[in-house]
Design a protein around this motif. Structure first.
Motif, PDB file in Angstrom:
ATOM      1  N   PRO A 156      72.157   0.443  60.877  1.00 53.17           N
ATOM      2  CA  PRO A 156      71.554   1.490  61.711  1.00 53.17           C
ATOM      3  C   PRO A 156      70.970   2.600  60.850  1.00 53.17           C
ATOM      4  O   PRO A 156      71.582   3.021  59.863  1.00 53.17           O
ATOM      5  N   MET A 174      71.522   2.502  67.869  1.00 57.11           N
ATOM      6  CA  MET A 174      72.190   1.465  67.090  1.00 57.11           C
ATOM      7  C   MET A 174      73.576   1.922  66.653  1.00 57.11           C
ATOM      8  O   MET A 174      74.537   1.158  66.699  1.00 57.11           O
ATOM      9  N   ALA A 201      76.437   5.148  60.230  1.00 52.81           N
ATOM     10  CA  ALA A 201      75.003   4.895  60.165  1.00 52.81           C
ATOM     11  C   ALA A 201      74.549   5.447  58.810  1.00 52.81           C
ATOM     12  O   ALA A 201      75.276   6.195  58.151  1.00 52.81           O
ATOM     13  N   ASN A 224      66.737   0.551  62.855  1.00 54.31           N
ATOM     14  CA  ASN A 224      67.507  -0.031  61.760  1.00 54.31           C
ATOM     15  C   ASN A 224      66.658   0.010  60.502  1.00 54.31           C
ATOM     16  O   ASN A 224      65.434   0.144  60.555  1.00 54.31           O
TER      17      ASN A 224
END
Length: 251
Positions: free
Chosen positions: A156, A166, A176, A242
């Motif tokens: 992510p 995400m 992330a 992403n």
């Protein structure tokens, strides 16, 4: 014995139904269901995998095996994958995808010989680790890679305007990343040449061509926004939900 670690408790619960406990099943019922993801994986293979189809490839958290299927279609004969979800492994077997086994990725890395792998893949995996756990995973991957071996990572992207979709789209996600944070931890751990890429639309038909055109427009607008805020154009910015990273073990 059951673990006293609260993370282990929720992980066991979620991973036990990782395919089925969703508003829509994660794995397709036949190989035709893999088609939407194959153009992306085929492009990734062309751009970032060795030309040698006998390269030793290990995918950690391989799910139901879509990337392995694409690798096998491309002629790679020494690719294998491991996943901790029994449902994911069962789905791979029902689809007839070879080389998928069930297991703990850390156990598999410990059992893999040092400097034996040309490529390690972690596609949508490392975000499931805590920061402390991730350091151990990075060291384990570094150990099994050959000198100049590649670690291909998909995570992510916290830099993207919708990266939180995400980050919080899976209850087991812990992290992330941005280009900077991912490069920071990898370069600090003995990797070199970390490169990050956007998940741009892959051209494979009219629909994807239209999407690619609109992505160019949207990306230009986001670059303008950042320039207004910071006073500088960062043309290497990654705005997709992403990002893909390729890191190399030093020679």
């Amino acid at each position: 014995m059951p673990s006293d670690d609260p993370r282990a408790i929720y992980r066991e619960r979620i991973y036990a139904g990782y395919v089925s406990a969703r508003d829509r099943p994660l794995a397709p019922t036949n190989l035709d269901g893999l088609a939407p993801r194959l153009p992306y994986f085929r492009q990734m293979i062309r751009r970032h995998f060795p030309e040698n189809t006998h390269a030793a490839i290990l995918e950690l958290g391989c799910g139901h095996g879509t990337l392995l299927y694409a690798l096998q279609q491309a002629g790679y004969r020494n690719a294998r994958g491991v996943d901790g979800s029994p449902e994911q492994v069962g789905a791979a077997r029902r689809l007839g995808i070879q080389g998928v086994s069930e297991g703990n990725v850390m156990d598999v890395l410990r059992e893999t010989s040092a400097a034996s792998q040309d490529v390690v893949v972690a596609f949508d995996l490392i975000e499931h680790f805590t920061k402390v756990e991730l350091v151990g995973l990075i060291d384990a991957v570094h150990r099994v890679l050959k000198p100049d071996g590649r670690w291909i990572i998909h995570v992510p992207n916290a830099e993207g305007p919708f990266g939180s979709r995400m980050r919080y789209g899976d209850y087991t996600h812990e992290l992330a990343f941005t280009r900077q944070s991912l490069a920071q931890v990898l370069l600090s751990s003995g990797f070199s040449g970390v490169r990050c890429f956007e998940d741009r639309p892959v051209l494979h038909g009219l629909k994807s061509l239209v999407r690619a055109g609109w992505w160019t427009v949207i990306r230009a607008g986001l670059l303008f926004y950042i320039a207004v805020e910071t006073g500088a154009f960062d043309h290497s910015a990654v705005f997709s939900q992403n990002l893909l990273a390729v890191a190399r073990r030093e020679m």
